[in-house]
Motif scaffolding. Structure first.
Motif, short mmCIF file in Angstrom:
data_model
loop_
_atom_site.label_atom_id
_atom_site.label_comp_id
_atom_site.label_asym_id
_atom_site.label_seq_id
_atom_site.Cartn_x
_atom_site.Cartn_y
_atom_site.Cartn_z
N TYR A 37 -8.33 -8.86 0.44
CA TYR A 37 -7.96 -7.46 0.63
C TYR A 37 -9.22 -6.58 0.67
O TYR A 37 -9.35 -5.68 1.50
CB TYR A 37 -7.02 -6.99 -0.48
CG TYR A 37 -6.43 -5.62 -0.18
CD1 TYR A 37 -5.25 -5.49 0.54
CD2 TYR A 37 -7.09 -4.46 -0.58
CE1 TYR A 37 -4.73 -4.25 0.84
CE2 TYR A 37 -6.58 -3.21 -0.29
CZ TYR A 37 -5.40 -3.11 0.43
OH TYR A 37 -4.90 -1.89 0.73
N HIS A 82 -9.91 -4.32 3.65
CA HIS A 82 -9.61 -2.89 3.49
C HIS A 82 -10.61 -2.15 2.61
O HIS A 82 -10.59 -0.93 2.57
CB HIS A 82 -8.21 -2.72 2.88
CG HIS A 82 -7.14 -3.34 3.69
ND1 HIS A 82 -6.54 -2.69 4.74
CD2 HIS A 82 -6.56 -4.57 3.62
CE1 HIS A 82 -5.62 -3.49 5.28
NE2 HIS A 82 -5.62 -4.64 4.61
N LYS A 94 -11.15 -3.85 8.48
CA LYS A 94 -10.25 -2.87 9.09
C LYS A 94 -10.69 -1.48 8.68
O LYS A 94 -10.71 -1.15 7.52
CB LYS A 94 -8.82 -3.09 8.61
CG LYS A 94 -8.22 -4.33 9.18
CD LYS A 94 -6.73 -4.39 8.92
CE LYS A 94 -6.21 -5.71 9.45
NZ LYS A 94 -5.17 -6.29 8.65
N GLN A 110 -10.35 2.55 8.26
CA GLN A 110 -9.25 3.30 7.67
C GLN A 110 -8.09 3.52 8.63
O GLN A 110 -6.94 3.32 8.30
CB GLN A 110 -9.79 4.63 7.19
CG GLN A 110 -8.86 5.36 6.26
CD GLN A 110 -9.53 6.63 5.79
OE1 GLN A 110 -10.74 6.73 5.82
NE2 GLN A 110 -8.75 7.60 5.39
N SER A 137 -5.66 0.62 9.46
CA SER A 137 -4.78 0.04 8.45
C SER A 137 -3.54 0.89 8.30
O SER A 137 -3.57 2.10 8.44
CB SER A 137 -5.51 -0.09 7.13
OG SER A 137 -5.43 1.14 6.45
N ALA A 186 -6.89 2.62 2.30
CA ALA A 186 -7.83 1.60 2.76
C ALA A 186 -9.05 2.29 3.29
O ALA A 186 -9.10 3.50 3.40
CB ALA A 186 -7.18 0.77 3.85
#
Ligand code: TRP
Length: 509
Positions: free
Chosen positions: A96, A100, A451, A453, A456, A461
């Motif tokens: 994650y 992110h 990714k 912001q 996502s 994120a």
């Protein structure tokens, strides 16, 4: 001293007789006891057994490699040395973060006394170093309420002198100062006493969580019985929802809903905070709490991902691998308030040695660093693997004597404690209050998440704490997740579990 009269005590409970009968090891948030064998001897804690009993995963070389790849830094020495030895979903948190860029760290302390010992500081140092590596927000819960309730339960319902709620609140303040003196950054760290902070959205999460736990489930996980006070039975919900970022909207720049100024835009909890994942560094005795939260987080009105865990063994007592440092046994632990002379005496006198009886024998047969307490403590502090390995090798070969190993340990611990004490002096009431003030935290996260912001979809994120909007009224817009959404979340969860299982199998083979 005569016992103070009981205040409003429920009927006393017959104390269980505590003869040392053969017994299995018992580990829960309030008991840590190794197996007792036929002869009444207490054995060292069997951590492999715990991994199996709790159904957690071992932390493997593959996880350390992944950690290094994602952070660009070597895996933390306490992971390399296997003090932190097991996990749940640690790999998912790394994924994650890579994708992110953020998550929330959460840890805590039960303030059972005013003085912290060396053993208490180690997991906090680990957490601090993780926070620095990842540059993420951290919450530290001080469970003064838990310790009050537990103590009263232990005292069979009697209120004893020095164990009122206020006494535990005072311990929380003393401990807060100690924790701050370890060097946390106030910009990204929020610490709170339960007695002072619980309310608002946090309490809303508590209430909802309590509604998902039956008495049978709680007593199954924690060993409660009909004589346990109901405060202790329900306490668990608080430690569980403390892992939800939605319990602390202020930290993410969103309004809470509390006295005296109720912000009507925050009447509902903020759904966008529910999607922020959480990583909990803790000792393995806390696992029952987090099993409960993992089983329920996705069933919350606003579903939260299951918190990930990274779990440690207990710090060895001076007396050796059979016990753990305990605040109630002054000879088992080095306190952060000990003087250099006390540290020296305790280690010289009480630290269990893996060496031989005489120098002649030691030179001939060599020592065993694996059970040597001085060596073990050094392994918590020495960064350089090669240096540590060399020490172990020379100890085994009988080149290094117990006294020399102890001297090295003493000077390390003295230095660490002295630095700590210097910083502790600077932790004024004002400094402490700054850490305990609900406020927006400032952190950077992963500077290069895969990714960005915008790409996502989960609302939390990408870059920095700007990611969560500055408190525009979000109420009503988000509403509750639809049935379809919840079903999708369930399916995703099943899939993730399958994958984790596969990974575990691969690791085994
Ligand atoms: N119950 C823990 C104790 O007695 C304190 C605690 C609260 C905690 N939340 C936590 C510990 C999260 C580790 C992680 O020490």
């Amino acid at each position: 001293m005569t016992a103070p009269p009981p205040v409003g005590a429920p009927p006393a409970v017959e104390k269980e007789k505590d003869e040392r009968k053969p017994a299995k090891q018992k580990i829960d948030p309030w008991n840590v006891a190794g197996e007792v064998d036929e002869g009444g001897n207490v054995k060292a804690i069997d951590y492999d057994r715990l991994i199996e009993d709790f159904g957690v995963q071992p932390l493997t070389r593959a996880h350390l490699d992944r950690f290094e790849k994602v952070t660009g830094k070597p895996a933390h020495r306490l992971m390399r040395r296997k003090l932190f030895f097991s996990h749940r979903d640690f790999d998912k948190i790394l994924d994650y973060y890579e994708q992110h860029g953020q998550f929330m760290l959460y840890t805590g302390r039960g303030p059972s006394s005013g003085s912290m010992h060396l053993g208490h500081t180690v997991p906090f140092l680990f957490t601090k170093e993780l926070q620095e590596l990842f540059d993420v927000p951290l919450v530290i819960m001080l469970t003064d309420d838990e310790k009050f309730l537990h103590t009263r339960n232990k005292n069979e319902g009697q209120m004893k002198a020095g164990s009122a709620p206020e006494d535990f609140l005072n311990f929380a303040h003393d401990n807060a100062r100690d924790i701050i003196a370890l060097g946390f950054d106030p910009k990204k760290t929020f610490m709170y006493s339960d007695y002072e902070f619980l309310g608002g959205h946090f309490y809303r999460n508590v209430s909802e969580f309590e509604s998902m736990v039956t008495y049978n489930q709680a007593s199954g996980a924690f060993g409660f019985n009909e004589s346990t006070n109901i405060g202790l039975i329900s306490f668990m919900a608080k430690q569980c929802v403390a892992a939800f970022p939605s319990s602390y909207p202020d930290l993410f720049g969103l309004p809470d809903y509390r006295a005296p100024d109720y912000d009507s835009s925050a009447k509902r909890r903020h759904k966008e905070l529910a999607s922020i994942p959480c990583l909990i560094p803790c000792a393995i005795d806390q696992e029952p709490y987090f099993r409960m939260v993992r089983d329920r987080s996705e069933r919350m009105h606003d579903p939260h991902p299951k918190p990930a865990l990274i779990m440690s063994k207990f710090l060895t007592a001076l007396q050796g691998p059979g016990g753990k440092m305990s605040a109630s046994d002054p000879n088992s632990a080095i306190f952060m308030s000990d003087s250099p002379a006390q540290i020296k005496n305790k280690i010289n006198k009480h630290a269990f040695s893996g060496g031989q009886q005489t120098e002649e024998e030691h030179r001939r047969l060599g020592g065993n660093p694996d059970v040597d307490v001085a060596f073990t403590y050094l392994s918590y502090f020495l960064e350089d693997d090669a240096e540590l390995e060399d020490l172990a090798k020379r100890y085994r070969a009988g080149e290094i004597l117990t006294g020399e190993m102890k001297a090295k340990c003493i000077s390390f611990v003295q230095g660490f404690v002295a630095d700590f004490q210097k910083r502790r002096e600077g932790v004024t009431e004002e400094v402490m209050r700054e850490f305990m003030r609900p406020r927006r935290l400032v952190y950077g996260g992963n500077p290069n998440p895969v990714k960005k912001q915008k790409e996502s979809s989960d609302g939390w994120a990408g870059a920095g704490s700007e990611a969560v909007g500055g408190g525009e009224g979000k109420e009503g817009k988000e509403g509750r997740g639809t049935k379809g959404e919840r079903k999708a979340a369930k399916l995703a969860e099943k899939k993730a579990e399958k994958e984790a299982e596969k990974l575990a199998l691969r690791e085994k083979s």
